[in-house]
Design a protein around this motif. Structure first.
Motif, mmCIF file in Angstrom:
data_model
loop_
_atom_site.group_PDB
_atom_site.id
_atom_site.type_symbol
_atom_site.label_atom_id
_atom_site.label_comp_id
_atom_site.label_asym_id
_atom_site.label_seq_id
_atom_site.Cartn_x
_atom_site.Cartn_y
_atom_site.Cartn_z
ATOM 1 N N ALA A 196 0.816 -1.211 0.000
ATOM 2 C CA ALA A 196 0.000 0.000 0.000
ATOM 3 C C ALA A 196 0.853 1.265 0.000
ATOM 4 O O ALA A 196 0.323 2.375 0.067
ATOM 5 N N GLY A 197 2.180 1.093 -0.067
ATOM 6 C CA GLY A 197 3.078 2.235 -0.082
ATOM 7 C C GLY A 197 3.402 2.792 1.291
ATOM 8 O O GLY A 197 4.067 3.819 1.401
ATOM 9 N N ARG A 198 2.982 2.086 2.349
ATOM 10 C CA ARG A 198 3.209 2.566 3.731
ATOM 11 C C ARG A 198 4.428 1.845 4.306
ATOM 12 O O ARG A 198 4.348 1.068 5.250
ATOM 13 N N ARG A 199 5.562 2.106 3.710
ATOM 14 C CA ARG A 199 6.761 1.316 4.009
ATOM 15 C C ARG A 199 7.320 1.595 5.400
ATOM 16 O O ARG A 199 7.882 0.697 6.029
ATOM 17 N N ASP A 200 7.207 2.816 5.867
ATOM 18 C CA ASP A 200 7.657 3.111 7.232
ATOM 19 C C ASP A 200 6.848 2.318 8.256
ATOM 20 O O ASP A 200 7.398 1.803 9.240
ATOM 21 N N GLU A 201 5.552 2.221 8.021
ATOM 22 C CA GLU A 201 4.708 1.440 8.927
ATOM 23 C C GLU A 201 5.041 -0.048 8.822
ATOM 24 O O GLU A 201 5.027 -0.763 9.834
ATOM 25 N N ALA A 202 5.341 -0.511 7.608
ATOM 26 C CA ALA A 202 5.730 -1.910 7.434
ATOM 27 C C ALA A 202 7.005 -2.210 8.213
ATOM 28 O O ALA A 202 7.117 -3.242 8.879
ATOM 29 N N PHE A 203 7.955 -1.286 8.146
ATOM 30 C CA PHE A 203 9.199 -1.430 8.903
ATOM 31 C C PHE A 203 8.916 -1.529 10.401
ATOM 32 O O PHE A 203 9.450 -2.392 11.101
ATOM 33 N N ARG A 204 8.067 -0.647 10.898
ATOM 34 C CA ARG A 204 7.775 -0.635 12.342
ATOM 35 C C ARG A 204 6.999 -1.887 12.777
ATOM 36 O O ARG A 204 7.012 -2.247 13.954
ATOM 37 N N ALA A 205 6.362 -2.558 11.814
ATOM 38 C CA ALA A 205 5.577 -3.747 12.144
ATOM 39 C C ALA A 205 6.435 -5.011 12.261
ATOM 40 O O ALA A 205 5.940 -6.047 12.718
ATOM 41 N N ILE A 206 7.709 -4.941 11.879
ATOM 42 C CA ILE A 206 8.600 -6.103 12.013
ATOM 43 C C ILE A 206 8.889 -6.327 13.487
ATOM 44 O O ILE A 206 9.414 -5.449 14.172
ATOM 45 N N PRO A 207 8.565 -7.487 14.048
ATOM 46 C CA PRO A 207 8.869 -7.735 15.461
ATOM 47 C C PRO A 207 10.370 -7.775 15.710
ATOM 48 O O PRO A 207 11.124 -8.386 14.942
ATOM 49 N N ASP A 208 10.799 -7.133 16.788
ATOM 50 C CA ASP A 208 12.224 -7.156 17.137
ATOM 51 C C ASP A 208 12.725 -8.580 17.335
ATOM 52 O O ASP A 208 13.849 -8.907 16.929
ATOM 53 N N GLU A 209 11.904 -9.436 17.934
ATOM 54 C CA GLU A 209 12.375 -10.800 18.212
ATOM 55 C C GLU A 209 12.586 -11.596 16.934
ATOM 56 O O GLU A 209 13.424 -12.509 16.892
ATOM 57 N N LEU A 210 11.858 -11.252 15.858
ATOM 58 C CA LEU A 210 12.078 -11.902 14.579
ATOM 59 C C LEU A 210 13.414 -11.456 13.992
ATOM 60 O O LEU A 210 14.229 -12.294 13.562
ATOM 61 N N ALA A 211 13.639 -10.155 13.956
ATOM 62 C CA ALA A 211 14.907 -9.642 13.432
ATOM 63 C C ALA A 211 16.091 -10.187 14.217
ATOM 64 O O ALA A 211 17.121 -10.563 13.641
ATOM 65 N N ASP A 212 15.947 -10.261 15.520
ATOM 66 C CA ASP A 212 17.026 -10.757 16.371
ATOM 67 C C ASP A 212 17.239 -12.256 16.166
ATOM 68 O O ASP A 212 18.370 -12.749 16.167
ATOM 69 N N GLY A 213 16.151 -12.990 15.959
ATOM 70 C CA GLY A 213 16.236 -14.435 15.866
ATOM 71 C C GLY A 213 16.971 -14.938 14.652
ATOM 72 O O GLY A 213 17.624 -15.988 14.704
ATOM 73 N N ILE A 214 16.891 -14.205 13.536
ATOM 74 C CA ILE A 214 17.510 -14.682 12.302
ATOM 75 C C ILE A 214 18.879 -14.054 12.053
ATOM 76 O O ILE A 214 19.487 -14.295 11.010
ATOM 77 N N SER A 215 19.384 -13.276 12.998
ATOM 78 C CA SER A 215 20.633 -12.552 12.783
ATOM 79 C C SER A 215 21.553 -12.713 13.998
ATOM 80 O O SER A 215 21.198 -13.345 14.994
ATOM 81 N N LEU A 216 22.727 -12.130 13.879
ATOM 82 C CA LEU A 216 23.667 -12.044 15.001
ATOM 83 C C LEU A 216 24.096 -10.588 15.095
ATOM 84 O O LEU A 216 24.928 -10.122 14.307
ATOM 85 N N VAL A 217 23.519 -9.856 16.034
ATOM 86 C CA VAL A 217 23.760 -8.418 16.098
ATOM 87 C C VAL A 217 24.053 -8.004 17.532
ATOM 88 O O VAL A 217 23.637 -8.659 18.496
ATOM 89 N N GLY A 218 24.771 -6.874 17.644
ATOM 90 C CA GLY A 218 25.071 -6.314 18.954
ATOM 91 C C GLY A 218 26.547 -6.360 19.267
ATOM 92 O O GLY A 218 27.388 -6.618 18.395
ATOM 93 N N PRO A 219 26.912 -6.134 20.524
ATOM 94 C CA PRO A 219 28.316 -6.189 20.931
ATOM 95 C C PRO A 219 28.863 -7.607 20.798
ATOM 96 O O PRO A 219 28.095 -8.582 20.779
ATOM 97 N N PRO A 220 30.179 -7.776 20.720
ATOM 98 C CA PRO A 220 30.771 -9.104 20.558
ATOM 99 C C PRO A 220 30.316 -10.121 21.600
ATOM 100 O O PRO A 220 30.059 -11.284 21.272
#
Length: 333
Positions: A271-295
Protein backbone atom coordinates in the motif's frame (compact mmCIF):
# COMPACT_ATOMS: atom_id res chain seq x y z
CA UNK A 1 30.98 -25.31 12.01
CA UNK A 2 32.44 -23.96 8.76
CA UNK A 3 32.51 -20.24 8.07
CA UNK A 4 31.75 -18.49 4.79
CA UNK A 5 31.41 -14.93 3.55
CA UNK A 6 28.24 -14.10 1.63
CA UNK A 7 28.73 -11.04 -0.59
CA UNK A 8 25.25 -10.99 -2.11
CA UNK A 9 24.83 -9.16 -5.42
CA UNK A 10 27.73 -7.56 -7.24
CA UNK A 11 27.46 -3.78 -7.00
CA UNK A 12 28.88 -1.64 -9.81
CA UNK A 13 32.60 -1.53 -8.90
CA UNK A 14 34.24 -4.70 -10.17
CA UNK A 15 36.87 -4.60 -7.42
CA UNK A 16 34.47 -3.70 -4.61
CA UNK A 17 34.85 -6.93 -2.60
CA UNK A 18 38.27 -8.20 -3.68
CA UNK A 19 39.99 -7.02 -0.51
CA UNK A 20 37.26 -8.63 1.60
CA UNK A 21 37.65 -11.93 -0.24
CA UNK A 22 41.42 -11.85 0.11
CA UNK A 23 41.07 -11.07 3.81
CA UNK A 24 38.59 -13.93 4.26
CA UNK A 25 41.02 -16.32 2.59
CA UNK A 26 43.89 -15.15 4.79
CA UNK A 27 41.73 -15.60 7.87
CA UNK A 28 40.81 -19.17 7.01
CA UNK A 29 37.21 -18.70 5.86
CA UNK A 30 36.04 -21.83 4.08
CA UNK A 31 34.03 -20.17 1.30
CA UNK A 32 32.79 -16.99 -0.37
CA UNK A 33 29.36 -16.73 -2.02
CA UNK A 34 27.69 -14.46 -4.57
CA UNK A 35 24.06 -13.99 -5.65
CA UNK A 36 21.85 -12.97 -8.55
CA UNK A 37 18.31 -11.63 -8.88
CA UNK A 38 17.56 -9.31 -11.82
CA UNK A 39 20.79 -7.39 -12.23
CA UNK A 40 24.30 -8.79 -11.89
CA UNK A 41 24.86 -12.47 -12.57
CA UNK A 42 26.20 -14.93 -10.01
CA UNK A 43 29.15 -16.51 -11.89
CA UNK A 44 31.16 -13.55 -13.22
CA UNK A 45 32.11 -12.16 -9.78
CA UNK A 46 33.19 -15.65 -8.68
CA UNK A 47 35.48 -15.91 -11.71
CA UNK A 48 36.93 -12.50 -10.79
CA UNK A 49 37.55 -13.47 -7.17
CA UNK A 50 38.65 -16.98 -8.07
CA UNK A 51 41.43 -15.59 -10.28
CA UNK A 52 42.76 -13.63 -7.29
CA UNK A 53 42.62 -16.40 -4.69
CA UNK A 54 44.00 -19.92 -4.37
CA UNK A 55 42.22 -21.73 -1.54
CA UNK A 56 38.84 -20.34 -0.61
CA UNK A 57 35.83 -22.18 -2.07
CA UNK A 58 33.53 -20.27 -4.43
CA UNK A 59 29.77 -20.62 -4.00
CA UNK A 60 26.69 -19.49 -5.91
CA UNK A 61 23.84 -18.51 -3.65
CA UNK A 62 21.96 -18.94 -5.85
CA UNK A 63 22.13 -19.48 -9.61
CA UNK A 64 18.52 -19.17 -10.76
CA UNK A 65 17.42 -22.16 -12.81
CA UNK A 66 15.19 -20.06 -15.06
CA UNK A 67 18.17 -17.92 -16.08
CA UNK A 68 19.88 -20.73 -18.01
CA UNK A 69 19.08 -24.11 -19.49
CA UNK A 70 20.50 -26.88 -17.30
CA UNK A 71 23.29 -27.70 -19.76
CA UNK A 72 24.39 -24.03 -19.73
CA UNK A 73 24.68 -24.02 -15.95
CA UNK A 74 26.47 -27.36 -16.10
CA UNK A 75 28.97 -26.00 -18.66
CA UNK A 76 29.55 -22.80 -16.68
CA UNK A 77 30.02 -24.74 -13.46
CA UNK A 78 32.38 -27.23 -15.09
CA UNK A 79 34.48 -24.45 -16.65
CA UNK A 80 34.72 -22.39 -13.47
CA UNK A 81 35.50 -25.48 -11.42
CA UNK A 82 38.39 -26.30 -13.78
CA UNK A 83 39.79 -22.76 -13.80
CA UNK A 84 39.75 -22.49 -10.01
CA UNK A 85 41.19 -25.91 -9.25
CA UNK A 86 38.02 -27.58 -8.05
CA UNK A 87 36.73 -24.88 -5.70
CA UNK A 88 33.16 -24.40 -6.94
CA UNK A 89 30.11 -24.97 -4.74
CA UNK A 90 27.09 -24.78 -7.03
CA UNK A 91 23.95 -23.47 -5.37
CA UNK A 92 20.84 -23.40 -7.55
CA UNK A 93 17.23 -22.48 -6.88
CA UNK A 94 13.87 -21.78 -8.47
CA UNK A 95 13.61 -18.13 -7.32
CA UNK A 96 9.99 -16.87 -7.34
CA UNK A 97 7.25 -16.13 -9.86
CA UNK A 98 7.83 -12.38 -9.85
CA UNK A 99 11.40 -12.77 -11.12
CA UNK A 100 10.91 -15.92 -13.19
CA UNK A 101 7.87 -14.63 -15.07
CA UNK A 102 8.63 -10.91 -14.95
CA UNK A 103 12.36 -10.94 -15.70
CA UNK A 104 12.99 -14.19 -17.56
CA UNK A 105 9.59 -14.54 -19.20
CA UNK A 106 9.42 -18.17 -18.15
CA UNK A 107 6.53 -20.01 -16.48
CA UNK A 108 7.02 -20.69 -12.80
CA UNK A 109 4.78 -23.75 -12.58
CA UNK A 110 5.99 -26.93 -10.85
CA UNK A 111 9.27 -25.60 -9.39
CA UNK A 112 10.09 -28.86 -7.59
CA UNK A 113 9.71 -30.98 -10.72
CA UNK A 114 11.73 -28.47 -12.73
CA UNK A 115 14.49 -28.42 -10.12
CA UNK A 116 14.71 -32.21 -9.99
CA UNK A 117 14.92 -32.46 -13.78
CA UNK A 118 17.49 -29.65 -13.88
CA UNK A 119 19.75 -31.42 -11.37
CA UNK A 120 19.48 -34.74 -13.18
CA UNK A 121 20.57 -33.19 -16.49
CA UNK A 122 23.54 -31.36 -14.92
CA UNK A 123 24.72 -34.57 -13.31
CA UNK A 124 24.51 -36.37 -16.67
CA UNK A 125 26.63 -33.63 -18.29
CA UNK A 126 29.33 -33.94 -15.63
CA UNK A 127 29.29 -37.74 -15.63
CA UNK A 128 30.10 -37.92 -19.39
CA UNK A 129 29.04 -41.57 -19.42
CA UNK A 130 26.86 -41.21 -22.51
CA UNK A 131 25.20 -38.54 -24.67
CA UNK A 132 22.83 -36.47 -22.58
CA UNK A 133 19.14 -37.18 -23.02
CA UNK A 134 16.09 -36.26 -20.96
CA UNK A 135 12.48 -37.24 -21.45
CA UNK A 136 11.27 -34.83 -18.78
CA UNK A 137 8.48 -32.39 -19.43
CA UNK A 138 10.50 -29.23 -18.78
CA UNK A 139 13.91 -29.67 -20.44
CA UNK A 140 13.53 -32.39 -23.11
CA UNK A 141 16.81 -33.36 -24.77
CA UNK A 142 17.17 -33.52 -27.69
CA UNK A 143 14.32 -31.26 -28.77
CA UNK A 144 11.41 -33.50 -29.82
CA UNK A 145 10.77 -33.34 -33.55
CA UNK A 146 13.91 -31.33 -34.24
CA UNK A 147 17.15 -32.06 -36.07
CA UNK A 148 19.33 -32.34 -33.00
CA UNK A 149 20.88 -35.52 -31.69
CA UNK A 150 22.05 -36.44 -28.16
CA UNK A 151 25.48 -34.97 -27.40
CA UNK A 152 28.18 -35.62 -24.84
CA UNK A 153 30.29 -32.79 -23.44
CA UNK A 154 33.56 -32.32 -25.32
CA UNK A 155 35.10 -31.04 -22.07
CA UNK A 156 36.04 -33.52 -19.38
CA UNK A 157 35.05 -32.12 -15.99
CA UNK A 158 37.68 -31.72 -13.32
CA UNK A 159 35.12 -33.21 -10.92
CA UNK A 160 32.11 -35.22 -11.96
CA UNK A 161 30.64 -34.62 -8.52
CA UNK A 162 30.66 -30.83 -8.20
CA UNK A 163 29.02 -30.14 -4.81
CA UNK A 164 25.43 -29.10 -5.36
CA UNK A 165 23.32 -26.99 -2.99
CA UNK A 166 19.67 -26.02 -3.26
CA UNK A 167 18.25 -22.69 -2.15
CA UNK A 168 14.96 -23.74 -0.58
CA UNK A 169 12.39 -22.33 1.83
CA UNK A 170 9.38 -24.66 1.71
CA UNK A 171 9.52 -28.07 3.46
CA UNK A 172 9.03 -30.00 0.20
CA UNK A 173 11.87 -28.14 -1.46
CA UNK A 174 14.10 -28.70 1.58
CA UNK A 175 13.27 -32.40 1.40
CA UNK A 176 14.29 -32.34 -2.27
CA UNK A 177 17.61 -30.77 -1.28
CA UNK A 178 18.17 -33.54 1.26
CA UNK A 179 17.42 -36.11 -1.43
CA UNK A 180 19.37 -34.85 -4.46
CA UNK A 181 21.97 -32.34 -3.21
CA UNK A 182 24.96 -32.08 -0.89
CA UNK A 183 23.66 -29.02 0.91
CA UNK A 184 20.83 -26.61 1.63
CA UNK A 185 21.03 -22.80 1.54
CA UNK A 186 18.37 -21.30 3.84
CA UNK A 187 18.02 -17.54 3.43
CA UNK A 188 16.24 -16.98 6.74
CA UNK A 189 17.14 -19.37 9.55
CA UNK A 190 15.83 -19.14 13.10
CA UNK A 191 18.22 -21.57 14.83
CA UNK A 192 15.86 -22.61 17.62
CA UNK A 193 13.11 -23.42 15.11
CA UNK A 194 14.98 -25.22 12.31
CA UNK A 195 14.49 -28.69 13.77
CA UNK A 196 10.79 -28.13 14.36
CA UNK A 197 10.25 -26.60 10.92
CA UNK A 198 12.46 -28.86 8.82
CA UNK A 199 13.50 -31.86 10.88
CA UNK A 200 11.33 -34.26 8.91
CA UNK A 201 12.37 -32.73 5.58
CA UNK A 202 16.05 -33.12 6.47
CA UNK A 203 15.70 -36.68 7.72
CA UNK A 204 16.59 -38.13 4.32
CA UNK A 205 19.93 -36.33 4.04
CA UNK A 206 23.14 -38.31 3.78
CA UNK A 207 25.87 -37.89 6.43
CA UNK A 208 27.88 -34.75 5.74
CA UNK A 209 24.91 -32.86 4.31
CA UNK A 210 25.74 -29.17 4.68
CA UNK A 211 23.13 -26.79 6.07
CA UNK A 212 24.74 -23.50 5.01
CA UNK A 213 22.68 -20.73 6.56
CA UNK A 214 22.96 -17.11 5.51
CA UNK A 215 22.97 -14.82 8.52
CA UNK A 216 23.40 -11.07 8.84
CA UNK A 217 26.12 -10.17 11.34
CA UNK A 218 26.37 -6.61 12.65
CA UNK A 219 28.91 -5.86 15.37
CA UNK A 220 27.74 -2.75 17.21
CA UNK A 221 27.26 -1.39 20.68
CA UNK A 222 24.04 0.17 19.42
CA UNK A 223 21.70 -2.84 19.45
CA UNK A 224 18.71 -0.75 18.39
CA UNK A 225 20.47 0.53 15.27
CA UNK A 226 21.71 -2.98 14.40
CA UNK A 227 18.25 -4.48 14.71
CA UNK A 228 16.86 -1.72 12.52
CA UNK A 229 19.26 -2.70 9.73
CA UNK A 230 17.94 -6.25 9.87
CA UNK A 231 14.36 -4.98 9.97
CA UNK A 232 14.98 -2.84 6.88
CA UNK A 233 16.08 -5.95 4.98
CA UNK A 234 13.09 -7.95 6.25
CA UNK A 235 10.69 -5.18 5.25
CA UNK A 236 11.80 -5.49 1.63
CA UNK A 237 11.78 -9.30 1.52
CA UNK A 238 8.46 -9.77 3.30
CA UNK A 239 6.78 -6.82 1.65
CA UNK A 240 8.17 -6.57 -1.83
CA UNK A 241 10.32 -9.54 -2.87
CA UNK A 242 7.49 -11.62 -4.28
CA UNK A 243 4.03 -11.38 -5.75
CA UNK A 244 1.13 -10.54 -3.45
CA UNK A 245 -0.45 -13.94 -4.09
CA UNK A 246 2.82 -15.86 -3.75
CA UNK A 247 5.69 -14.59 -1.60
CA UNK A 248 7.88 -17.43 -0.33
CA UNK A 249 9.76 -15.11 2.01
CA UNK A 250 6.54 -14.05 3.71
CA UNK A 251 5.49 -17.71 3.87
CA UNK A 252 8.62 -18.77 5.72
CA UNK A 253 8.21 -15.95 8.23
CA UNK A 254 4.69 -17.24 8.77
CA UNK A 255 6.00 -20.75 9.46
CA UNK A 256 8.33 -19.27 12.05
CA UNK A 257 5.25 -18.21 13.98
CA UNK A 258 4.72 -14.71 12.60
CA UNK A 259 1.97 -15.34 10.02
CA UNK A 260 -0.26 -12.44 11.08
CA UNK A 261 2.70 -10.07 11.22
CA UNK A 262 3.91 -11.15 7.77
CA UNK A 263 0.48 -10.59 6.24
CA UNK A 264 0.20 -7.18 7.88
CA UNK A 265 3.73 -6.15 6.80
CA UNK A 266 3.10 -7.16 3.20
CA UNK A 267 -0.21 -5.31 3.09
CA UNK A 268 1.39 -2.12 4.43
CA UNK A 269 4.33 -2.38 2.04
CA UNK A 270 2.18 -2.94 -1.04
CA UNK A 271 0.00 0.00 0.00
CA UNK A 272 3.08 2.24 -0.08
CA UNK A 273 3.21 2.57 3.73
CA UNK A 274 6.76 1.32 4.01
CA UNK A 275 7.66 3.11 7.23
CA UNK A 276 4.71 1.44 8.93
CA UNK A 277 5.73 -1.91 7.43
CA UNK A 278 9.20 -1.43 8.90
CA UNK A 279 7.77 -0.64 12.34
CA UNK A 280 5.58 -3.75 12.14
CA UNK A 281 8.60 -6.10 12.01
CA UNK A 282 8.87 -7.73 15.46
CA UNK A 283 12.22 -7.16 17.14
CA UNK A 284 12.37 -10.80 18.21
CA UNK A 285 12.08 -11.90 14.58
CA UNK A 286 14.91 -9.64 13.43
CA UNK A 287 17.03 -10.76 16.37
CA UNK A 288 16.24 -14.43 15.87
CA UNK A 289 17.51 -14.68 12.30
CA UNK A 290 20.63 -12.55 12.78
CA UNK A 291 23.67 -12.04 15.00
CA UNK A 292 23.76 -8.42 16.10
CA UNK A 293 25.07 -6.31 18.95
CA UNK A 294 28.32 -6.19 20.93
CA UNK A 295 30.77 -9.10 20.56
CA UNK A 296 29.81 -10.62 23.89
CA UNK A 297 26.14 -10.75 22.96
CA UNK A 298 26.93 -12.28 19.57
CA UNK A 299 29.11 -14.93 21.19
CA UNK A 300 26.28 -15.83 23.58
CA UNK A 301 23.73 -16.07 20.78
CA UNK A 302 26.11 -18.18 18.69
CA UNK A 303 25.43 -21.05 21.07
CA UNK A 304 21.95 -21.33 19.56
CA UNK A 305 23.49 -21.77 16.12
CA UNK A 306 26.02 -24.33 17.33
CA UNK A 307 23.18 -26.39 18.83
CA UNK A 308 21.12 -26.20 15.63
CA UNK A 309 21.38 -28.35 12.45
CA UNK A 310 23.41 -25.56 10.79
CA UNK A 311 26.87 -26.74 9.71
CA UNK A 312 28.08 -23.67 7.80
CA UNK A 313 27.50 -20.04 8.71
CA UNK A 314 27.56 -17.71 5.70
CA UNK A 315 27.91 -14.24 7.18
CA UNK A 316 26.53 -11.10 5.54
CA UNK A 317 27.15 -7.51 6.55
CA UNK A 318 30.86 -7.72 7.42
CA UNK A 319 33.53 -6.73 4.89
CA UNK A 320 36.59 -5.16 6.60
CA UNK A 321 39.39 -7.41 7.83
CA UNK A 322 39.19 -6.54 11.55
CA UNK A 323 35.46 -7.38 11.60
CA UNK A 324 36.01 -10.55 9.58
CA UNK A 325 38.70 -11.60 12.06
CA UNK A 326 36.45 -10.89 15.03
CA UNK A 327 33.62 -12.91 13.49
CA UNK A 328 36.00 -15.77 12.80
CA UNK A 329 37.22 -15.77 16.38
CA UNK A 330 33.66 -15.65 17.72
CA UNK A 331 32.37 -18.44 15.48
CA UNK A 332 35.34 -20.78 15.48
CA UNK A 333 36.59 -19.99 18.97
Amino acid sequence: MKLGLNLGYWQRNADDATESVLAAERLGYDSVWTAEAYGSDVFTPLAWYGARTSRIKLGTSIAQISARPPVTTAMTAMTLDHLTGGRLLLGVGASGPQVVEGWYGQPFARPLARTREYVEIMRKVWAREEPVTSDGGHYPLPLPGGLGKPLKSITHPLRADIPLYLGAEGPKNVALAAEVAQGWLPLFAFPEKIEEMYGEALSGAEPGFDVAAMVMVLISDDLRAALDVVKTMLTLYIGGMGAKQRNFHADIIGRMGYAEAAEHIQALYLAGRRDEAFRAIPDELADGISLVGPPGRIKERLELWHRSPVTSLLVMGVRDEPSLKLVRDLVLG
